[in-house]
Design a protein around this motif. Structure first.
Motif, PDB file in Angstrom:
ATOM      1  N   VAL A 138      82.472  86.917   8.384  1.00  0.00           N
ATOM      2  CA  VAL A 138      81.933  86.622   7.051  1.00  0.00           C
ATOM      3  C   VAL A 138      80.863  85.531   7.078  1.00  0.00           C
ATOM      4  CG1 VAL A 138      82.527  85.696   4.775  1.00  0.00           C
ATOM      5  CG2 VAL A 138      83.933  87.480   5.801  1.00  0.00           C
ATOM      6  N   PRO A 139      81.121  84.333   7.634  1.00  0.00           N
ATOM      7  CA  PRO A 139      80.069  83.306   7.618  1.00  0.00           C
ATOM      8  C   PRO A 139      78.875  83.667   8.490  1.00  0.00           C
ATOM      9  CG  PRO A 139      81.931  82.555   8.928  1.00  0.00           C
ATOM     10  CD  PRO A 139      82.362  83.818   8.267  1.00  0.00           C
ATOM     11  N   ILE A 140      79.098  84.388   9.601  1.00  0.00           N
ATOM     12  CA  ILE A 140      77.985  84.747  10.480  1.00  0.00           C
ATOM     13  C   ILE A 140      77.051  85.732   9.794  1.00  0.00           C
ATOM     14  CG2 ILE A 140      77.397  85.813  12.682  1.00  0.00           C
ATOM     15  CD1 ILE A 140      80.052  84.796  13.778  1.00  0.00           C
ATOM     16  N   VAL A 141      77.622  86.767   9.195  1.00  0.00           N
ATOM     17  CA  VAL A 141      76.799  87.767   8.510  1.00  0.00           C
ATOM     18  C   VAL A 141      76.117  87.146   7.291  1.00  0.00           C
ATOM     19  CG1 VAL A 141      76.846  89.990   7.332  1.00  0.00           C
ATOM     20  CG2 VAL A 141      78.233  89.635   9.362  1.00  0.00           C
ATOM     21  N   ALA A 142      76.827  86.262   6.571  1.00  0.00           N
ATOM     22  CA  ALA A 142      76.215  85.596   5.421  1.00  0.00           C
ATOM     23  C   ALA A 142      75.038  84.736   5.848  1.00  0.00           C
ATOM     24  CB  ALA A 142      77.262  84.757   4.698  1.00  0.00           C
ATOM     25  N   ALA A 143      75.156  84.079   6.999  1.00  0.00           N
ATOM     26  CA  ALA A 143      74.041  83.264   7.494  1.00  0.00           C
ATOM     27  C   ALA A 143      72.824  84.129   7.804  1.00  0.00           C
ATOM     28  CB  ALA A 143      74.489  82.486   8.727  1.00  0.00           C
ATOM     29  N   TYR A 144      73.033  85.300   8.372  1.00  0.00           N
ATOM     30  CA  TYR A 144      71.910  86.204   8.632  1.00  0.00           C
ATOM     31  C   TYR A 144      71.255  86.640   7.325  1.00  0.00           C
ATOM     32  CZ  TYR A 144      72.280  86.893  13.674  1.00  0.00           C
ATOM     33  OH  TYR A 144      72.234  86.710  15.033  1.00  0.00           O
ATOM     34  N   GLY A 145      72.085  86.943   6.321  1.00  0.00           N
ATOM     35  CA  GLY A 145      71.517  87.363   5.043  1.00  0.00           C
ATOM     36  C   GLY A 145      70.706  86.277   4.371  1.00  0.00           C
ATOM     37  N   VAL A 146      71.170  85.017   4.439  1.00  0.00           N
ATOM     38  CA  VAL A 146      70.444  83.914   3.815  1.00  0.00           C
ATOM     39  C   VAL A 146      69.204  83.544   4.618  1.00  0.00           C
ATOM     40  CG1 VAL A 146      70.606  81.476   3.163  1.00  0.00           C
ATOM     41  CG2 VAL A 146      72.519  83.022   2.704  1.00  0.00           C
ATOM     42  N   ALA A 147      69.329  83.498   5.947  1.00  0.00           N
ATOM     43  CA  ALA A 147      68.200  83.086   6.788  1.00  0.00           C
ATOM     44  C   ALA A 147      67.030  84.059   6.695  1.00  0.00           C
ATOM     45  CB  ALA A 147      68.654  82.941   8.232  1.00  0.00           C
ATOM     46  N   ASN A 251      67.351  95.709  11.364  1.00  0.00           N
ATOM     47  CA  ASN A 251      66.358  96.590  10.734  1.00  0.00           C
ATOM     48  C   ASN A 251      66.362  96.434   9.222  1.00  0.00           C
ATOM     49  OD1 ASN A 251      65.563  97.559  13.200  1.00  0.00           O
ATOM     50  ND2 ASN A 251      66.629  99.514  13.031  1.00  0.00           N
ATOM     51  N   TYR A 252      67.534  96.299   8.628  1.00  0.00           N
ATOM     52  CA  TYR A 252      67.604  96.118   7.181  1.00  0.00           C
ATOM     53  C   TYR A 252      66.951  94.806   6.758  1.00  0.00           C
ATOM     54  CZ  TYR A 252      69.553  95.774   2.488  1.00  0.00           C
ATOM     55  OH  TYR A 252      69.698  95.648   1.130  1.00  0.00           O
ATOM     56  N   LEU A 253      67.208  93.739   7.506  1.00  0.00           N
ATOM     57  CA  LEU A 253      66.623  92.448   7.159  1.00  0.00           C
ATOM     58  C   LEU A 253      65.118  92.423   7.405  1.00  0.00           C
ATOM     59  CD1 LEU A 253      69.371  90.074   8.594  1.00  0.00           C
ATOM     60  CD2 LEU A 253      68.973  90.683   6.208  1.00  0.00           C
ATOM     61  N   ARG A 254      64.630  93.242   8.315  1.00  0.00           N
ATOM     62  CA  ARG A 254      63.189  93.336   8.547  1.00  0.00           C
ATOM     63  C   ARG A 254      62.494  94.256   7.558  1.00  0.00           C
ATOM     64  NH1 ARG A 254      62.681  94.319  15.098  1.00  0.00           N
ATOM     65  NH2 ARG A 254      63.430  92.274  15.797  1.00  0.00           N
ATOM     66  N   GLY A 255      63.272  94.986   6.761  1.00  0.00           N
ATOM     67  CA  GLY A 255      62.671  95.940   5.841  1.00  0.00           C
ATOM     68  C   GLY A 255      62.396  97.289   6.462  1.00  0.00           C
ATOM     69  N   LYS A 256      63.020  97.580   7.618  1.00  0.00           N
ATOM     70  CA  LYS A 256      62.829  98.861   8.284  1.00  0.00           C
ATOM     71  C   LYS A 256      63.999  99.791   7.967  1.00  0.00           C
ATOM     72  CE  LYS A 256      60.332  96.825  12.217  1.00  0.00           C
ATOM     73  NZ  LYS A 256      60.297  96.694  13.704  1.00  0.00           N
ATOM     74  N   ALA A 257      63.855 101.041   8.399  1.00  0.00           N
ATOM     75  CA  ALA A 257      64.896 102.038   8.169  1.00  0.00           C
ATOM     76  C   ALA A 257      66.109 101.755   9.038  1.00  0.00           C
ATOM     77  CB  ALA A 257      64.355 103.442   8.455  1.00  0.00           C
ATOM     78  N   ALA A 258      67.274 101.758   8.428  1.00  0.00           N
ATOM     79  CA  ALA A 258      68.511 101.458   9.150  1.00  0.00           C
ATOM     80  C   ALA A 258      69.489 102.616   9.103  1.00  0.00           C
ATOM     81  CB  ALA A 258      69.172 100.210   8.568  1.00  0.00           C
ATOM     82  N   TRP A 259      69.042 103.805   8.698  1.00  0.00           N
ATOM     83  CA  TRP A 259      69.974 104.906   8.510  1.00  0.00           C
ATOM     84  C   TRP A 259      70.424 105.526   9.828  1.00  0.00           C
ATOM     85  CZ3 TRP A 259      68.655 109.695  10.329  1.00  0.00           C
ATOM     86  CH2 TRP A 259      67.301 109.921  10.621  1.00  0.00           C
ATOM     87  N   GLN A 260      69.592 105.451  10.880  1.00  0.00           N
ATOM     88  CA  GLN A 260      69.982 106.072  12.147  1.00  0.00           C
ATOM     89  C   GLN A 260      71.182 105.384  12.805  1.00  0.00           C
ATOM     90  OE1 GLN A 260      66.522 106.395  14.637  1.00  0.00           O
ATOM     91  NE2 GLN A 260      65.753 108.207  13.569  1.00  0.00           N
ATOM     92  N   PRO A 261      71.141 104.072  13.041  1.00  0.00           N
ATOM     93  CA  PRO A 261      72.364 103.437  13.593  1.00  0.00           C
ATOM     94  C   PRO A 261      73.547 103.516  12.653  1.00  0.00           C
ATOM     95  CG  PRO A 261      70.741 101.777  12.980  1.00  0.00           C
ATOM     96  CD  PRO A 261      70.054 103.096  12.880  1.00  0.00           C
ATOM     97  N   LEU A 262      73.301 103.486  11.337  1.00  0.00           N
ATOM     98  CA  LEU A 262      74.400 103.593  10.381  1.00  0.00           C
ATOM     99  C   LEU A 262      75.056 104.970  10.467  1.00  0.00           C
ATOM    100  CD1 LEU A 262      75.819 101.988   8.160  1.00  0.00           C
ATOM    101  CD2 LEU A 262      74.230 102.980   6.513  1.00  0.00           C
ATOM    102  N   LEU A 263      74.219 106.007  10.622  1.00  0.00           N
ATOM    103  CA  LEU A 263      74.754 107.359  10.763  1.00  0.00           C
ATOM    104  C   LEU A 263      75.559 107.500  12.056  1.00  0.00           C
ATOM    105  CD1 LEU A 263      74.842 110.228   9.602  1.00  0.00           C
ATOM    106  CD2 LEU A 263      72.739 110.727  10.864  1.00  0.00           C
ATOM    107  N   LYS A 264      75.090 106.870  13.129  1.00  0.00           N
ATOM    108  CA  LYS A 264      75.836 106.906  14.395  1.00  0.00           C
ATOM    109  C   LYS A 264      77.214 106.262  14.232  1.00  0.00           C
ATOM    110  CE  LYS A 264      71.748 106.612  17.389  1.00  0.00           C
ATOM    111  NZ  LYS A 264      71.060 105.759  18.408  1.00  0.00           N
ATOM    112  N   LEU A 265      77.268 105.126  13.552  1.00  0.00           N
ATOM    113  CA  LEU A 265      78.536 104.430  13.368  1.00  0.00           C
ATOM    114  C   LEU A 265      79.538 105.278  12.601  1.00  0.00           C
ATOM    115  CD1 LEU A 265      77.244 100.839  12.527  1.00  0.00           C
ATOM    116  CD2 LEU A 265      78.706 101.434  14.452  1.00  0.00           C
ATOM    117  N   TRP A 266      79.115 105.804  11.460  1.00  0.00           N
ATOM    118  CA  TRP A 266      80.028 106.577  10.644  1.00  0.00           C
ATOM    119  C   TRP A 266      80.420 107.887  11.313  1.00  0.00           C
ATOM    120  CZ3 TRP A 266      82.952 105.225   6.697  1.00  0.00           C
ATOM    121  CH2 TRP A 266      82.624 104.063   5.994  1.00  0.00           C
ATOM    122  N   ALA A 267      79.471 108.507  12.049  1.00  0.00           N
ATOM    123  CA  ALA A 267      79.794 109.748  12.749  1.00  0.00           C
ATOM    124  C   ALA A 267      80.836 109.512  13.840  1.00  0.00           C
ATOM    125  CB  ALA A 267      78.521 110.354  13.342  1.00  0.00           C
ATOM    126  N   LEU A 268      80.672 108.427  14.603  1.00  0.00           N
ATOM    127  CA  LEU A 268      81.636 108.123  15.650  1.00  0.00           C
ATOM    128  C   LEU A 268      82.997 107.764  15.059  1.00  0.00           C
ATOM    129  CD1 LEU A 268      82.273 107.718  18.631  1.00  0.00           C
ATOM    130  CD2 LEU A 268      81.418 105.374  18.439  1.00  0.00           C
TER     131      LEU A 268
END
Length: 564
Positions: A138-147, A251-268
Motif C-alpha cells: 500500500v505505501p509503496i504503490v501510493a508513493a509511486y502514484g503521488v511521485a 506505463n500507466y503513470l507515463r500515460g502509455k497503454a497498459a492493457w497488454q501486461p494487464l491482460l497477461k496478468l488476468w489471463a494467467l
C-alpha cells in the motif's frame, strides 16, 4: 456415493466469517486500547514507508535520463521478492487448508461439490498468505502514484493490477500441493514439500542473482552510459508476473497503454484458477484420503534414547523430560519443519549476498568495512526476533488443552518456562553466532569488531527469547488451528515492537563506542578504553533486565491462571 449438493463457496466461508465476527464482537478489557494502539502503529508504519519511498522516487525523478528506468527496475525487484514470498507461503498454507484442516473430515463426508470447496479454500489460502504483503504494498504503490502524479483514478487501477498478482501464487501453490499429495505417498509429502520449498527459494535466488542488482549502484562497471541505460531498460525476467505488474504500473503513470501486461496478468490468473478447479474437482477426494494415511512409525532404537538420556542427564529427570517434550512437539508439527527449511535457505542467501556488497571498489576503505558490521548487527537481531516470534512466541499457546493437565499437576510453572526458554535460546544462540560470524569473515573485519559484534548478538539472544515467552504467556491463543497465525496476533505485534526497540538500544550502545574506537584508530586519534565501559555496562544491564523481568512476569501469569 451421495449426490453432490450445490453449495457455493460463500456458504462454505460463512462459518469462518461468523467466527471472526463473533470474536470481534466480544469486548474484553483493554480491547479499545489495543485497537487504538495497533491503528496508530499501522498508520505510523505506513507513513514512514510512504515518506521513504516518496523521497527515493523524487530523487529518481531528478535524473531526467534514467530516473524513470530506475524507478521501474526498483519496483520490478520489489515485486519479484514479494512474489517469491507469496508463492512459498501459499504452497505451505495450501497443504494445511486443503488437506490437514480439522473440519475437512466433515466436509469430505458431506455431499459438497469439490469445486466449491476448492474456491472457498483458495480464497482462505490467498487471504491468510497475502494480507501482509498487500499491506506492505500500500505505501509503496501510493508513493509511486503521488511521485508520478497518477491522480485519483490510479487507486482503482492499482487494485485491478495487483489483484491477479496476489491470486496467481495462491492458485499455483494450491495446484502444486494437490499434485504432490496425489503423486507421492502422503507420509512423505511434508518432507518433500520442505525440499521443494528449499529448491524454489534457491531457484528464485539464482534468478535474482542473474539480474545482479548491485550493478545498478556501480555504473562505472559498464563500458559506457548507453550500456548502463540498456541494462536498466531491459526486463530482468520478462516472463514473470512481477515484471508485468511493474510494466503496467509504469506505463500507466507515463500515460502509455497498459492493457497488454494487464491482460497477461488476468489471463494467467484465470487459467491457473481454472486448472486448479478442474484438478481439485477430479482429484481432491483421492488426495484427501491419501493425506489421512498415517506415517510409518520408525521405532526409536534404545541406543539413541540412551544417548539422549546421557546427554540430558545433567538436567535431572523432570527438566530432561520437559526438554524432550518440547522437542517432540516441534518435530511433529509439519508447518514448523517447512518454515524452518525456508528460514534456513533464506539465511544462507542472506550470508552469501554479503559478498556482493560493493565494498571493494574505489573510495571504499578499511574503515567502512569495519563499520558496516554494526549495521549488520541490527539486521541480524531483527532476523533473530522474527524467528523467535515464529517459533518461541507460540510455544505457550501450542500447549492447548494440555496446559490444563500441566496446571492440575504439581509441576512448577518455572520448570515449564525454563524448558521452553532454553529450547528456544540454544538454537537461536547457535544461529546468531553462525550468522554474525560468517558475515564478519566475509567482510574481513578486524578482531576487535568481530569480538564486539559476537558479544552483542549473544547478549541479544536471551532477552529476545524471554520477551517472546513473556508476551506469549500474556497473550496466548489456545483455540487456534494453525500455529502460523499465532505470531500475527496483538501479542506478536507487541513483541516485535519491543524487540525492535531493544535491538536498537543494544546496537547503539555497543556499536557507537566501538565504531568511534575504530575511527580513532584509523585517523590516529587518542583512544580511551574507559569511554567504552559505561555503554557496554548499560547494554549488559538492559539485556539482563529484559531477560529476567519477562520470565518472572510470565511465571506469575501462568501461576495466576493456575489458581483461577
Amino acid at each position: 456415493m451421495p449426490e453432490m449438493v450445490a453449495v457455493s463457496a460463500v456458504a462454505l466461508l460463512r462459518p469462518k466469517w461468523q467466527m471472526a465476527r463473533h470474536r470481534m464482537a466480544r469486548h474484553q478489557r483493554g480491547d479499545l486500547r489495543r485497537a487504538l494502539l495497533v491503528s496508530l502503529l499501522a498508520m505510523g508504519f505506513w507513513g514512514a514507508a510512504f515518506a521513504v519511498a516518496l523521497r527515493l522516487l523524487r530523487y529518481f525523478r531528478s535524473a531526467e535520463d534514467i530516473g524513470t528506468l530506475l524507478a521501474d527496475k526498483l519496483l520490478a525487484m520489489i515485486l519479484l521478492s514479494f512474489a517469491s514470498i507469496l508463492l512459498l507461503s501459499n504452497t505451505i498454507a495450501a497443504l494445511s487448508n486443503f488437506f490437514l484442516a480439522r473440519d475437512l473430515d466433515q466436509l469430505a463426508a458431506a455431499p459438497v461439490d469439490s469445486g466449491a470447496l476448492y474456491r472457498a479454500r483458495l480464497a482462505e489460502t490467498a487471504l491468510h498468505s497475502s494480507w501482509m504483503v498487500a499491506l506492505l504494498l500500500v505505501p509503496i504503490v501510493a508513493a509511486y502514484g503521488v511521485a508520478y502524479r497518477g491522480g485519483l483514478d490510479f487507486a482503482p487501477f492499482a487494485v485491478v493490477v495487483f489483484l491477479p498478482f496476489l491470486v496467481i501464487p495462491s492458485a499455483l501453490g494450491s495446484v502444486c500441493t494437490l499434485l504432490l499429495v496425489n503423486v507421492f505417498p502422503a507420509r512423505r509429502t511434508r518432507d518433500l514439500l520442505s525440499v521443494i520449498t528449499a529448491l524454489a527459494v534457491a531457484g528464485l535466488v539464482l534468478l535474482f542473482r542473474a539480474a545482479r542488482p548491485e550493478q545498478l549502484a556501480r555504473p562505472e562497471g559498464f563500458a559506457n552510459f548507453m550500456q548502463f541505460v540498456a541494462a536498466l531498460d531491459t526486463p530482468s525476467s520478462p516472463w514473470m508476473p512481477s515484471e508485468w505488474v511493474s510494466e503496467a504500473v509504469v506505463n500507466y503513470l507515463r500515460g502509455k497503454a497498459a492493457w497488454q501486461p494487464l491482460l497477461k496478468l488476468w489471463a494467467l490468473a484465470a487459467a491457473l484458477v481454472g486448472v486448479g478447479h478442474v484438478l481439485y474437482a477430479r482429484g481432491w477426494r483421492r488426495a484427501f484420503s491419501m493425506a489421512q494415511e498415517g506415517a510409518n512409525q520408525r521405532p526409536t532404537t534404545r541406543p539413541v534414547r540412551s544417548w539422549f538420556d546421557r546427554a540430558l542427564g545433567v538436567l535431572g529427570p523432570l527438566r530432561r523430560e520437559l526438554v524432550l517434550k518440547e522437542l517432540r512437539v516441534f518435530v511433529r508439527d509439519s508447518t514448523q519443519w517447512s518454515q524452518l527449511v525456508l528460514i534456513g535457505v533464506l539465511l544462507v542467501v542472506y550470508v552469501a549476498n554479503v559478498r556482493y556488497l560493493p565494498l571493494n571498489g574505489e573510495g571504499v576503505t578499511t574503515l567502512l568495512r569495519n563499520v558496516i558490521p554494526f549495521l549488520n548487527l541490527a539486521l541480524a537481531g531483527f532476523v533473530l526476533a522474527s524467528i523467535a516470534a515464529r517459533f518461541v512466541f507460540p510455544s505457550v499457546s501450542l500447549e492447548g488443552r494440555a496446559l490444563w493437565l500441566l496446571r492440575s499437576s504439581p509441576l512448577p510453572m518455572r520448570e515449564l518456562l525454563w524448558a521452553k526458554f532454553w529450547v528456544g535460546a540454544v538454537p537461536l544462540l547457535a544461529l546468531a553466532l553462525v550468522l554474525v560470524g560468517c558475515t564478519n569473515l566475509l567482510l574481513g573485519v578486524v578482531p576487535f569488531v568481530h569480538v564486539v559484534s559476537l558479544a552483542a548478538i549473544t547478549a541479544l539472544v536471551f532477552p529476545l527469547t524471554a520477551l517472546a515467552l513473556g508476551y506469549g504467556a500474556f497473550y496466548p491463543r489456545f483455540d487456534t488451528e494453525n500455529a502460523a497465525q499465532i505470531p500475527t496476533s496483538f501479542g506478536g505485534l507487541m513483541f516485535m515492537m519491543t524487540a525492535v526497540g531493544l535491538i536498537g538500544v543494544v546496537a547503539s550502545l555497543a556499536g557507537r563506542p566501538a565504531a568511534r574506537w575504530i575511527v580513532a584508530g584509523h585517523f590516529g586519534w587518542a583512544r580511551d578504553p574507559v569511554d567504552m565501559i559505561w555503554p557496554f555496562a548499560v547494554a549488559a544491564s538492559v539485556c539482563t533486565a529484559a531477560t529476567v523481568v519477562p520470565l518472572v512476569l510470565a511465571r506469575r501469569r501462568l501461576e495466576r491462571l493456575e489458581r483461577a
